[in-house]
Design an enzyme around this catalytic site. Sequence first.
Site, PDB file in Angstrom:
ATOM      1  N   GLU A   1    -111.776  38.558 -17.329  1.00 57.58           N
ATOM      2  CA  GLU A   1    -112.341  37.270 -16.930  1.00 57.58           C
ATOM      3  C   GLU A   1    -113.802  37.124 -17.341  1.00 57.58           C
ATOM      4  O   GLU A   1    -114.226  36.080 -17.830  1.00 57.58           O
ATOM      5  CB  GLU A   1    -112.220  37.096 -15.409  1.00 57.58           C
ATOM      6  CG  GLU A   1    -110.791  37.044 -14.884  1.00 57.58           C
ATOM      7  CD  GLU A   1    -110.099  35.731 -15.203  1.00 57.58           C
ATOM      8  OE1 GLU A   1    -110.805  34.732 -15.433  1.00 57.58           O
ATOM      9  OE2 GLU A   1    -108.854  35.705 -15.223  1.00 57.58           O
TER      10      GLU A   1
ATOM     11  N   PRO B   1    -103.488  32.581 -13.937  1.00 52.19           N
ATOM     12  CA  PRO B   1    -103.735  31.916 -15.228  1.00 52.19           C
ATOM     13  C   PRO B   1    -102.461  31.280 -15.765  1.00 52.19           C
ATOM     14  O   PRO B   1    -101.346  31.577 -15.299  1.00 52.19           O
ATOM     15  CB  PRO B   1    -104.188  33.069 -16.119  1.00 52.19           C
ATOM     16  CG  PRO B   1    -103.445  34.252 -15.574  1.00 52.19           C
ATOM     17  CD  PRO B   1    -103.407  34.046 -14.081  1.00 52.19           C
TER      18      PRO B   1
END
Length: 336
Positions: free
Chosen positions: A184, A281
């Site tokens: 991330e 995600p």
Amino acid sequence: MAKNFEDFYHSHLGHGYDIDGSYGAQCWDGFAEYCLWLGYPAIHTTNMKASSLWTHRQSNGILNYFTEVSSPRNGDVCVWGDAHGGGYGHVAMFYNGRYFGQNQGGAAYPGGGAVFSLISYVAPMGYLRPKNLGGGLSWIIPETTRPLTMAEMQNNAKCIWGYLHAKGWTLEATCAVLGNAQSESTLNPNRWEGDVPFCQPVSSRGFGLVQWTPWTNIRDYLGNAAIKDYGNLECQKLDEESRTGYSWIDKGYGMSFQQFRVSKATPEQLAQIFLINYERPADTNQPIRQTQARYWYDYLKGWTPVVPDGATGGGTTERKLYMQIVNGIVVKCYPV
């Protein structure tokens, strides 16, 4: 009393020091000023070469006050060889992935040399850590958004583990978070998604260690805090979320956020659970996050966790929180 390098940086940036009264503000004078600030004697060079601080370290007394280390953190002394500094070498201090020292491009100092400045530069030949600096562990947080190097990530991984360990997290759960956070943000608390600050609309991008989205979720939480405090504050938020269940949706694993934080399942299993239940995600087929979780587990399992500088100790954080719950899910959570 332990010193904090942040104090040295902010009090010396743009100032110059000529400790020996010769040739103005040279790099050695900056190092000597740092020694005196730490309460140490100024360690002298051999043949006026800054490089000798490292090459003669076994005999010049520097190891009485500094320890050799292989990976830098803020405040470590960095020494370059004779290929730098016009054949004399160079010495400066590590700070957030860059180097803080004198006679390295800052404003000119009367009599020669240049005042303290912060620059990017090639890696030095060695690092020396002051024995009385800080509590033992400081975050590396660049002032602008960028990916971190592996050495910087290793440093911040220790900060995250040190913080969460003090709050009761298991190493397995922490490494699951680390494996995800590496993908991330590269463990950079000041990282914007896509390296695009303040992107609009706010819902399109994230910010921080785990890329809270929309980015206002975490930026509102950070408020007017200094960048140097982002790491501890983001760990604090993550810990608070784990206690309230904020942003956690069980997708069939039968594990709450409260159970996750104390789980002893494998780092790989927990990395997948964190990916699905928390990060969520669009592409959930990301086995690299499990591989990264295992790397961090192997890296940290033999290290004794230390609470990072600026953080409080262990135990539950006593704070009042505002929570907005929609259909049984906490959608907003911040201190009041």
